[in-house]
Design a protein around this motif. Sequence first.
Motif, mmCIF file in Angstrom:
data_model
loop_
_atom_site.group_PDB
_atom_site.id
_atom_site.type_symbol
_atom_site.label_atom_id
_atom_site.label_comp_id
_atom_site.label_asym_id
_atom_site.label_seq_id
_atom_site.Cartn_x
_atom_site.Cartn_y
_atom_site.Cartn_z
ATOM 1 N N ASN A 189 -4.891 23.345 -28.151
ATOM 2 C CA ASN A 189 -5.376 23.406 -29.524
ATOM 3 C C ASN A 189 -6.331 24.586 -29.616
ATOM 4 O O ASN A 189 -7.376 24.596 -28.971
ATOM 5 N N ASP A 190 -5.945 25.578 -30.390
ATOM 6 C CA ASP A 190 -6.732 26.815 -30.505
ATOM 7 C C ASP A 190 -7.171 27.017 -31.948
ATOM 8 O O ASP A 190 -6.385 26.849 -32.884
ATOM 9 N N THR A 191 -8.436 27.371 -32.103
ATOM 10 C CA THR A 191 -8.991 27.740 -33.405
ATOM 11 C C THR A 191 -9.538 29.147 -33.292
ATOM 12 O O THR A 191 -10.386 29.421 -32.442
ATOM 13 N N ASN A 192 -9.035 30.043 -34.118
ATOM 14 C CA ASN A 192 -9.454 31.444 -34.067
ATOM 15 C C ASN A 192 -9.915 31.865 -35.465
ATOM 16 O O ASN A 192 -9.097 32.045 -36.370
ATOM 17 N N LEU A 193 -11.231 31.998 -35.631
ATOM 18 C CA LEU A 193 -11.809 32.408 -36.908
ATOM 19 C C LEU A 193 -12.568 33.716 -36.709
ATOM 20 O O LEU A 193 -13.802 33.749 -36.694
ATOM 21 N N PRO A 194 -11.850 34.811 -36.528
ATOM 22 C CA PRO A 194 -12.538 36.079 -36.266
ATOM 23 C C PRO A 194 -13.191 36.657 -37.510
ATOM 24 O O PRO A 194 -13.661 37.775 -37.480
ATOM 25 N N LEU A 195 -13.234 35.893 -38.568
ATOM 26 C CA LEU A 195 -13.906 36.366 -39.776
ATOM 27 C C LEU A 195 -14.656 35.223 -40.418
ATOM 28 O O LEU A 195 -14.085 34.215 -40.794
ATOM 29 N N ARG B 166 -23.915 31.720 -52.639
ATOM 30 C CA ARG B 166 -23.490 32.189 -51.326
ATOM 31 C C ARG B 166 -21.970 32.241 -51.309
ATOM 32 O O ARG B 166 -21.294 31.309 -51.735
ATOM 33 N N SER B 167 -21.432 33.334 -50.803
ATOM 34 C CA SER B 167 -19.978 33.497 -50.703
ATOM 35 C C SER B 167 -19.565 33.472 -49.238
ATOM 36 O O SER B 167 -20.159 34.165 -48.411
ATOM 37 N N THR B 168 -18.567 32.667 -48.940
ATOM 38 C CA THR B 168 -17.995 32.623 -47.595
ATOM 39 C C THR B 168 -16.495 32.848 -47.703
ATOM 40 O O THR B 168 -15.818 32.156 -48.469
ATOM 41 N N ALA B 169 -15.997 33.812 -46.960
ATOM 42 C CA ALA B 169 -14.565 34.099 -46.976
ATOM 43 C C ALA B 169 -14.086 34.237 -45.540
ATOM 44 O O ALA B 169 -14.790 34.777 -44.695
ATOM 45 N N GLN B 170 -12.875 33.740 -45.269
ATOM 46 C CA GLN B 170 -12.359 33.870 -43.914
ATOM 47 C C GLN B 170 -10.846 33.745 -43.923
ATOM 48 O O GLN B 170 -10.246 33.190 -44.834
ATOM 49 N N PHE B 171 -10.267 34.309 -42.888
ATOM 50 C CA PHE B 171 -8.851 34.130 -42.614
ATOM 51 C C PHE B 171 -8.759 33.598 -41.195
ATOM 52 O O PHE B 171 -9.039 34.321 -40.235
ATOM 53 N N GLY B 172 -8.431 32.327 -41.074
ATOM 54 C CA GLY B 172 -8.424 31.691 -39.768
ATOM 55 C C GLY B 172 -7.043 31.262 -39.335
ATOM 56 O O GLY B 172 -6.133 31.091 -40.151
ATOM 57 N N GLU B 173 -6.889 31.087 -38.038
ATOM 58 C CA GLU B 173 -5.636 30.638 -37.441
ATOM 59 C C GLU B 173 -5.905 29.382 -36.618
ATOM 60 O O GLU B 173 -6.831 29.353 -35.797
ATOM 61 N N TYR B 174 -5.083 28.367 -36.830
ATOM 62 C CA TYR B 174 -5.176 27.110 -36.099
ATOM 63 C C TYR B 174 -3.813 26.854 -35.451
ATOM 64 O O TYR B 174 -2.786 26.939 -36.119
ATOM 65 N N THR C 110 -14.568 32.517 -64.260
ATOM 66 C CA THR C 110 -13.405 33.052 -63.550
ATOM 67 C C THR C 110 -13.800 33.533 -62.162
ATOM 68 O O THR C 110 -14.857 34.139 -61.978
ATOM 69 N N LEU C 111 -12.921 33.273 -61.185
ATOM 70 C CA LEU C 111 -13.074 33.791 -59.832
ATOM 71 C C LEU C 111 -11.753 34.406 -59.394
ATOM 72 O O LEU C 111 -10.677 33.881 -59.707
ATOM 73 N N ASN C 112 -11.836 35.531 -58.676
ATOM 74 C CA ASN C 112 -10.652 36.200 -58.133
ATOM 75 C C ASN C 112 -10.617 36.044 -56.615
ATOM 76 O O ASN C 112 -11.654 35.846 -55.966
ATOM 77 N N TYR C 113 -9.422 36.163 -56.064
ATOM 78 C CA TYR C 113 -9.284 36.100 -54.619
ATOM 79 C C TYR C 113 -9.866 37.352 -53.972
ATOM 80 O O TYR C 113 -9.851 38.440 -54.552
ATOM 81 N N LEU C 114 -10.359 37.184 -52.728
ATOM 82 C CA LEU C 114 -10.690 38.325 -51.881
ATOM 83 C C LEU C 114 -9.490 38.649 -50.996
ATOM 84 O O LEU C 114 -8.629 37.799 -50.763
ATOM 85 N N ASP C 115 -9.451 39.855 -50.508
ATOM 86 C CA ASP C 115 -8.413 40.250 -49.552
ATOM 87 C C ASP C 115 -8.906 39.851 -48.161
ATOM 88 O O ASP C 115 -9.428 40.658 -47.390
ATOM 89 N N ASN C 116 -8.721 38.583 -47.842
ATOM 90 C CA ASN C 116 -9.266 38.046 -46.599
ATOM 91 C C ASN C 116 -8.597 38.623 -45.360
ATOM 92 O O ASN C 116 -9.238 38.793 -44.317
ATOM 93 N N ARG C 117 -7.330 38.917 -45.459
ATOM 94 C CA ARG C 117 -6.631 39.456 -44.290
ATOM 95 C C ARG C 117 -7.148 40.854 -43.939
ATOM 96 O O ARG C 117 -7.335 41.173 -42.763
ATOM 97 N N GLU D 5 -4.900 30.217 -42.597
ATOM 98 C CA GLU D 5 -5.668 29.739 -43.750
ATOM 99 C C GLU D 5 -6.644 30.801 -44.252
ATOM 100 O O GLU D 5 -7.487 31.281 -43.509
ATOM 101 N N GLU D 6 -6.503 31.142 -45.526
ATOM 102 C CA GLU D 6 -7.458 32.006 -46.202
ATOM 103 C C GLU D 6 -8.392 31.137 -47.044
ATOM 104 O O GLU D 6 -7.935 30.406 -47.922
#
Length: 878
Positions: A359-365, A319-327, A507-514, A289-290
């Motif tokens: 069940n693992d949640t990994n949000l290193p960002l 405030r801006s919050t961006a993340q690439f997480g794995e569940y 307008t909003l653009n995507y960040l390169d979360n990966r 999930e980005e």
Amino acid sequence: MNRRADLRRAALAGLSLLALSAGAASAQVQGASQPADPEAPVVTGEVVIFAPLRDSQTAALREQRQADNLVNVIASDTVGRFPDQNSAAALSRLPAVAVQRDQGQERYIQVRGAPNRWTSVSFDGVPVIGVDEGGAGRAFRFDAVPAVILRSLAVNKSLTPDLPAEAVVAQIDLRTYSPFDRRGTDLQGELGLGRMNLGGGEQRQGSLRGAWSNDTFGVMAAVSHYRRAQITDNREFAYDAARVLSSFDARNYRLQRENNGAAMGLSWRPSDDHEFFLKWVYSEFKDDEERNHYTFQLGSALSGTRGATGGELVGVPVRSTAQFGEYRTKNALTTLGGEHGFADGWRFSWRLNNAKMSNDTNLPLLLQNQQFNRLLRPSLSYRLDDPNFPTIKLYKTINGSTAGTYARGEALTAVDQGAFDFNIGLPIVSEIEGDSWTAKGDLSRENDRWTFKAGYQYDQREIDGNTIGQPTVLLSALLPAIGQADLKAADYVTTKAWETDFPLGATLNYLDNRRLRKDLETKLQTLAAAGRYNPSSIIAPTSRYAIDEKLTAGYGMAKLGFDGGQVVFGARVEHMKQKIAGFIQAGTTVTPLVIENDYTDIFPSVNAKFDLGQDMVLRGAVQRGVARPSFGAIRTGASINDTSAPGTVSGGNPRLKPEYTWGADVSFEYYLSSDSVLSLGGFYRDVDNVLYDARTKVADDTYDAGGIDRTGYDFISTLNGSNGKLYGVELNYQQNFRQLPSPWDGLGVSGNLALLDGEFDTPARKGAPFPGTSKTVVNTALSYEKYGLSARLSYQWRDDWADTLGGLGLGSGGDEFRKAYGNLDLTLRYALNARLTLFADASNLTNETYIAYEGDTKHPSEVEQIGRRFMAGLRFNF
């Protein structure tokens, strides 16, 4: 409820009445010429081209009618004619079963509107315990189990002593395929491709199952895969004490979700009376999930006005919050068992099972950007013509005419996504592992009108994990280590605009979360190599727990058959022994803490069934059940604050008592034919020790350490309330119109309506609603099967329901509700020949918007949409 929801409810009520009228007319036409045939051959739930939906319904209804308890069954061939990708979606077709969704995907089920913790799950009769993110619940996650690996699904709404007592409203049995389900060689599968309407992401699915058996041996193997690339539109809101909008989030998620499953089975029948089998089932759910997330903090503007319909503001912090997480959720079950028949009517069955759940949640960002420089903050005007979708106009913020003041400058068309002068990058991890062993045996004997049965079960469970948290020790360590030149938002802004159907006005653009995640991981590795970062500090000691449970159960029951009916009665005894280990922390001092619980309970039950005629059944049941607290709730871990007055202890509550219930069920079933039924039922559950979140006082020495007496501190945790009640009525109608002239004899209709209500009390509040209880749940479907065509249009709807209860003392202010919604799905199947079938699925045709709100719909807390979904492909059978 608003006018639109009232009109929808009225329309659904009319549809239900129309269906009942049609059923009554059909019953008059049929008369006694088409009674249910209790000796009809059992049709297994295999995907067979010329075994139509009504044959699958016949098998399910035959099992339901002959059952000792109140049960609803859905066979896999029925599942195959719905666009149901996982077992939660399939179960939601049954009476009084509602589904909980996460970003539009079915995850949990709620039977009879009850909290999902009140429903237990077994695989092929062996109980399994779910592990959720952070140990938040024991509820089993059905999105990890693909529907295609299942032979049938059964919802036991009343309990007999041979079923686990850990079920307040229902016990669900997920039944996998056996090699002996079909003799000879059997090869079945499907391939499908599709698109998500929002964002154009790909859907794909495939499955393959092969089996071979003769009279003695059988072998089976199956695999399945489903994946979709999805965009999720999202808005979230917060309000001040005057109930005026103080901030709102514009969020957009790009995610890829994947379900994989596999199963293998070996069976051996050395004689007609004996069978040995070995089964292995694996399932996993993967979510990459980005998150792109901007919070407009209206209440912290430098100046301006805010109101119920809009506002004019200068210098609004963003405030801006961006993340690439794995569940990840995984289940692996291995079962060795046997079925044996002996002389004089004796039978013995046994199971030895190992279940590994994770069940693992990994949000290193987690990138949080702030604006300390006030000139970086935009000024804006906003309107709330639709409270679900604030629209804004942006302006620059400039210095005012006098020193220390600020004013609105020129207009902007886009958010400056690089205008941040402070950022934080953090890893967040949760890992839950469960390892369970179960041994059970059941011995029975039939003797004339009596059947006696007794059994023993032993479960040993080990659960290790941590709740999700952001430890302050890690934050303080990383702030000076990661400089403000690192991970700057401006370096990651792309040129791709958000794919969204929600209005915003800018307008909003995507960040390169990966890439952002990769850069953070590289930075953390560099810091760790230099001794400036310790990865073990990611998880705070107070969030860790290790729980060992040993459950020993035995039961005895008897069934007395008589002319026109039967009675099944008996009792189950369960002894639970728990050892709960964790840590408490006061300041920098960490102290281990172990709590042990040991208790025994008796669970009696009675189920009666009366045949009022060849096609009418009356049932009644009385039972006692239990629901045990979640692993995260009973952990010993707690954070202690000795500096506040009074001090506080926040964390788990290892002294929680289970919730106990006495319940009653009654049901009248009229079998219009072998594949048609009309039923009416009611239920009541009285529950003690209802769980809720609250603030109370520490009353013992559990948290005393370092010579400090913490009796009387505020204790913030999950507590036991007093009593609650849940009750409702279920109406189910299913009819195939075979008596009509061709071509109309291919028509079928099904529908079920559940009217539910309930409440519970706490010392601070009376009549609190149970989270998850919709007062009305409706499932309807219109089908046609003939000339190789199988078409089905289905609609599901549930009323508003309480989602979370506000306030630590459970005051009614701040309760969050979920707004009513419906889902319309269409499935088409066409048999090219006896081997090949084309299919097409269209899901969520109403393009539902899922809305949560605080108190009333004028104050939304979350608005979400995922769009329509389409899939087409080929099914084969050889």
